[in-house]
Motif scaffolding. Structure first.
Motif, mmCIF file in Angstrom:
data_model
loop_
_atom_site.group_PDB
_atom_site.id
_atom_site.type_symbol
_atom_site.label_atom_id
_atom_site.label_comp_id
_atom_site.label_asym_id
_atom_site.label_seq_id
_atom_site.Cartn_x
_atom_site.Cartn_y
_atom_site.Cartn_z
ATOM 1 N N SER A 58 0.841 -1.204 0.000
ATOM 2 C CA SER A 58 0.000 0.000 0.000
ATOM 3 C C SER A 58 0.879 1.258 0.000
ATOM 4 O O SER A 58 2.047 1.217 0.389
ATOM 5 C CB SER A 58 -0.903 0.012 1.226
ATOM 6 N N SER A 59 0.277 2.350 -0.409
ATOM 7 C CA SER A 59 1.003 3.625 -0.423
ATOM 8 C C SER A 59 1.403 4.041 0.993
ATOM 9 O O SER A 59 2.456 4.647 1.196
ATOM 10 C CB SER A 59 0.169 4.704 -1.100
ATOM 11 N N LYS A 60 0.581 3.701 1.984
ATOM 12 C CA LYS A 60 0.919 4.043 3.377
ATOM 13 C C LYS A 60 2.172 3.289 3.833
ATOM 14 O O LYS A 60 3.030 3.846 4.508
ATOM 15 C CB LYS A 60 -0.254 3.733 4.300
ATOM 16 N N SER A 61 2.278 2.015 3.469
ATOM 17 C CA SER A 61 3.482 1.241 3.811
ATOM 18 C C SER A 61 4.703 1.815 3.113
ATOM 19 O O SER A 61 5.787 1.897 3.695
ATOM 20 C CB SER A 61 3.310 -0.225 3.404
ATOM 21 N N ALA A 88 5.131 4.896 2.242
ATOM 22 C CA ALA A 88 5.467 6.164 2.908
ATOM 23 C C ALA A 88 6.381 5.903 4.102
ATOM 24 O O ALA A 88 7.321 6.674 4.357
ATOM 25 C CB ALA A 88 4.195 6.884 3.344
ATOM 26 N N GLN A 89 6.139 4.828 4.834
ATOM 27 C CA GLN A 89 6.987 4.482 5.979
ATOM 28 C C GLN A 89 8.405 4.128 5.515
ATOM 29 O O GLN A 89 9.386 4.487 6.164
ATOM 30 C CB GLN A 89 6.370 3.331 6.766
ATOM 31 N N ALA A 141 -1.090 2.943 -5.541
ATOM 32 C CA ALA A 141 -1.380 4.295 -5.066
ATOM 33 C C ALA A 141 -2.304 4.995 -6.054
ATOM 34 O O ALA A 141 -2.524 4.515 -7.166
ATOM 35 C CB ALA A 141 -0.079 5.086 -4.905
ATOM 36 N N GLN A 199 0.432 9.396 1.385
ATOM 37 C CA GLN A 199 -0.326 9.472 2.626
ATOM 38 C C GLN A 199 -0.462 10.954 2.955
ATOM 39 O O GLN A 199 0.505 11.695 2.888
ATOM 40 C CB GLN A 199 0.444 8.681 3.683
#
Length: 167
Positions: free
Chosen positions: A50-53, A55-56, A73, A91
């Protein structure tokens, strides 16, 4: 008598096969079909993070670091001149700039707001004022907006060798 039994068994087998195929069709028709349009190297949708992962991952990277990745994304912007780059939402208001390996393919100019899967190399870079102004011009920004770009910018980047656009 044995022919009669054989005939009954064959009929039962055929009937049971027919019912199974009908059930499979019904079950398949309830599952939504996801279709993608592919650009560049042929890739599959499996294993995309995912895009959130992503971003991390970017938060731990410094300028010059890179990792191979595949992520999903939403497209926020696309080059309106040729489709030679796009930006993806990671994110919040964080975005990643995606270019295509060896300038080897382009994406449609009308995919803003669509989900994509990109495969390639994620890295952090610094973009010069001139390059930022070039991208702003490609994106259709006004001369006033382009003139406001006055400092180099640390940028989350991605070099894609393959892209899937969700239809």
């Amino acid at each position: 008598m044995s022919y009669f039994r054989l005939l009954i068994i064959c009929v039962l087998v055929l009937i049971s096969c027919k019912n199974k195929s009908e059930e499979t069709t019904k079950q398949d028709s309830q599952t939504p079909v996801v279709t993608y349009t592919s650009f560049g190297k042929e890739i599959i949708a499996d294993d995309a993070i995912s895009s959130k992962s992503m971003a991390q991952h970017y938060q731990t990277m410094q300028v010059g670091d890179s990792i191979n990745s595949k992520m999903i994304a939403k497209v926020t912007d696309v080059c309106q001149a040729k489709g030679c780059w796009m930006t993806l939402n990671l994110q919040g208001d964080e975005e990643v700039m995606v270019k295509f390996k060896d300038y080897g393919f382009f994406v449609p100019k009308d995919i803003s707001g669509k989900d994509v899967i990109v495969n390639g190399k994620a890295f952090v870079s610094e973009i010069s004022v001139e390059e930022q102004q070039h991208y702003a011009k490609d994106a259709g920004k006004t001369e006033e907006e382009i003139a406001l770009i006055t400092e180099p910018k640390k940028t989350l980047s991605f070099e894609a060798d393959g892209v899937l656009v969700l239809q």
